[in-house]
Design a protein around this motif. Sequence first.
Motif, mmCIF file in Angstrom:
data_model
loop_
_atom_site.group_PDB
_atom_site.id
_atom_site.type_symbol
_atom_site.label_atom_id
_atom_site.label_comp_id
_atom_site.label_asym_id
_atom_site.label_seq_id
_atom_site.Cartn_x
_atom_site.Cartn_y
_atom_site.Cartn_z
ATOM 1 N N ASP A 11 -12.078 -6.700 4.688
ATOM 2 C CA ASP A 11 -10.936 -5.801 4.519
ATOM 3 C C ASP A 11 -10.989 -4.588 5.430
ATOM 4 O OD1 ASP A 11 -8.607 -4.863 2.711
ATOM 5 O OD2 ASP A 11 -10.005 -3.176 2.634
ATOM 6 N N ASN A 28 -4.361 -5.516 -0.674
ATOM 7 C CA ASN A 28 -4.382 -5.005 0.690
ATOM 8 C C ASN A 28 -4.203 -6.129 1.698
ATOM 9 O OD1 ASN A 28 -4.581 -2.434 2.045
ATOM 10 N ND2 ASN A 28 -6.370 -3.261 3.065
ATOM 11 N N HIS A 29 -4.797 -7.274 1.408
ATOM 12 C CA HIS A 29 -4.582 -8.424 2.285
ATOM 13 C C HIS A 29 -3.104 -8.775 2.346
ATOM 14 C CE1 HIS A 29 -5.322 -12.317 4.217
ATOM 15 N NE2 HIS A 29 -4.326 -12.731 3.443
ATOM 16 N N ILE A 35 -0.346 -7.060 2.204
ATOM 17 C CA ILE A 35 0.529 -6.296 3.093
ATOM 18 C C ILE A 35 0.193 -6.581 4.557
ATOM 19 C CG2 ILE A 35 -0.916 -4.198 3.024
ATOM 20 C CD1 ILE A 35 1.667 -2.569 3.197
ATOM 21 N N ALA A 36 -1.078 -6.819 4.871
ATOM 22 C CA ALA A 36 -1.454 -7.175 6.243
ATOM 23 C C ALA A 36 -0.858 -8.522 6.619
ATOM 24 C CB ALA A 36 -2.974 -7.195 6.383
ATOM 25 N N THR A 57 2.920 -8.331 7.086
ATOM 26 C CA THR A 57 3.310 -7.684 8.339
ATOM 27 C C THR A 57 3.294 -8.673 9.491
ATOM 28 O OG1 THR A 57 2.456 -5.560 7.556
ATOM 29 C CG2 THR A 57 2.740 -5.823 9.932
ATOM 30 N N TRP A 105 0.116 -0.476 0.670
ATOM 31 C CA TRP A 105 -0.360 -1.529 -0.232
ATOM 32 C C TRP A 105 -0.025 -1.200 -1.682
ATOM 33 C CZ3 TRP A 105 -3.501 -0.086 -4.167
ATOM 34 C CH2 TRP A 105 -4.223 1.113 -4.030
ATOM 35 N N SER A 158 -1.613 4.737 9.958
ATOM 36 C CA SER A 158 -0.909 3.562 9.433
ATOM 37 C C SER A 158 0.502 3.945 9.015
ATOM 38 C CB SER A 158 -1.675 2.947 8.255
ATOM 39 O OG SER A 158 -1.567 3.735 7.090
ATOM 40 N N ASN A 177 3.623 1.935 10.437
ATOM 41 C CA ASN A 177 4.563 1.360 9.474
ATOM 42 C C ASN A 177 5.976 1.877 9.715
ATOM 43 O OD1 ASN A 177 2.665 -0.221 8.159
ATOM 44 N ND2 ASN A 177 2.313 1.244 6.513
ATOM 45 N N ASN A 200 -4.840 -3.854 7.151
ATOM 46 C CA ASN A 200 -3.443 -3.454 6.966
ATOM 47 C C ASN A 200 -3.041 -2.286 7.862
ATOM 48 O OD1 ASN A 200 -5.178 -1.852 5.168
ATOM 49 N ND2 ASN A 200 -3.293 -0.942 4.384
#
Length: 668
Positions: A220, A230-231, A233-234, A237, A436, A498, A502, A613
């Motif tokens: 992570d 958290n994964h 949202i990555a 994207t 996230w 970030s 974003n 992320n």
Amino acid sequence: MPSPPRFRATLAALAALAALAVALPPAQGQAAAQGQAVAHAQPDPSPVRVNQIGYLGGADKIATVVSGHTSPLVWRLVDATSSKVVATGTTRIHGTDRASGDHVHRADFSAVTAPGTYRLTVGDRVGDPVGDPVGETDGDPVGDTRSVPFAISDTPLYPHLAREAMQYFYFHRLGTPVSARYLQSPAHAHDALHPGDSSVPCYQDWCGKERLNVAQSWADAGDFGIYPVNHAIAAWTLMNLYERRPAAHGDSTLRIPERGNGRPDLLDEVEYGSRFLSGMLPASGLASHKVHNHRWSAFPVEDVAAENALPRSAMGPSRNATYAVARTNAQLARVLAPFDADRADRLWASAQEAWKRAEAAPDVDYTDTTPDAEGGGDYADTGNDDDRYAAAAELFLTAQHRAERAERVESAETVEVYRTAVTRSPHYGRVTDFSWADVATLGTLSLLAVDSDLPAADLAAMRGRLRAFCDEVIAVQEAEGYPAPIPGSGPYPWGSNSSVVNRMLLLGTDYDLTADPRALKAMHRSMDYLMGANAMRLSYVTGYGAYHETDLHDRLAWGRYPATPYPRGWLSGGPNSTLINDTATPTGRPAAKSYAGPGTAPAAWGSKENTVNWNAPLVWAATYLELTTPDLAAARPADLAAVRVPRAPAPVAPVTVTAAGRTPLPAR
């Protein structure tokens, strides 16, 4: 050594707030990639802050000049090769920058569009004799009054950045050997980390004696934990980039083992990193919120076998994590369907099962008081209606997509269940900052990216909300002394960079839908901020710029540093004045200067962390800027009062432009 934090700070604080490389001089831009001199680790000493890579011809070109002078200053744009002055003008006094406390001017040289390599010099007050350097009077910081060299170009400024940023994910794969042939530096190759994730126990037997198979994932962040929220949202994207620009990062364009398999490499990487998700679901009940060690890993990790021997468990369940499994697997099923229908079917079944369990469960949140082991972040979140909406959006779009494919029929009832969950959500159509911990906007962005039969009026309203929010972002950026698209009126959150990328994603989506050049120009100005036009005087992307970040809070990369540089294309978390619990990030500083110095990575997790992320939106933004280069590659009509510098070497008189620069577009 202090322990890293047991949580990641939410970005909710923001609510309160393959072309050829451009030719650049040595120790600049792609220097490291081209085998030239290694860039400096220290910050840029000049008070003249520019994008250290350069600018497209039709983009806004506005330098920030740190100066205590209260009257305008003379600037000169100089050809870096011939030393000829090609344009002159005067600065506009901005005043005190809220985020940094710096007193700054702006030098707008947007009128110059001719490709070349330049420096910007600032030295005299209007009316003063030549020779009053900005960096030596009136309390200004002492330093060179010239900027670093930079390009003005009609070709992509960052032709390798998106692919190098994508390599971050292969570098951080768990469960498989990481091979030298796919890395920027062979020294970073290593044996498989945590292959034992194929069978992990549940912490304190919360799922009985069952063991979960969570093999194959991405590490992570600074630790080797895996976290569905958290994964998710990555992964979203990167898949959103694919759904907006399906030709980006196609098969055999990235350095990964799966290249050449007939499937886009971007999807191959996401598919690998997401394999653990279905295994987070036990035989019954909600998904585990996270998997990590029982104590923090060594910093650096130099013995992979010792790391793999550390006790490791699946921590307790949460509804948030279960919706994360549902939405990621549903979206992945949709994008993989044309390439691997059987895999897509399995992912779809897992997504539906996760949804069913989350809907049936009580409101189980993961808080910072939930019992767990010490060796990972909490990712505490006490609300999950945003997670439900984002999951419902992906399930609805995939169900409708499958219903339209004769060989994979979904019932109308199934489609309607998810449609109802979307349209009756209080978050339906919401557009705002996201992280996230607040993912509702992701659902809306997917509804805007994928065709559906939602009412045209609803979709138009969503586009209108996106445009309105991007107008706010553009206004924020214009109000700041440096081109940050985040407000300096309050503290900077953990991972402030970030927030920048974003918001670049939102601006890019807006440009995709409206073709309003202001959105694309604001994206470029945001990249100016990341590439050196900031209060810390350095590029926050490893390997990019004459003065760039060289060390981040990463256990693997630090173990080979400084003999082996960090890979290019990693985004630093950035200044953080909200939560400082390390010993390297300074306290009591202005928000934009609350950032740790060079060589402090092991103790600088508060400002120099790197995460999946944060690099994912860097991939999105860099890809988008590369693909839209022709849209700003040269001066354009009414909104650009351009003065072209002749390409021929014949002597020309300096061009004079005013500090006012361009005529703004009318408000939308």
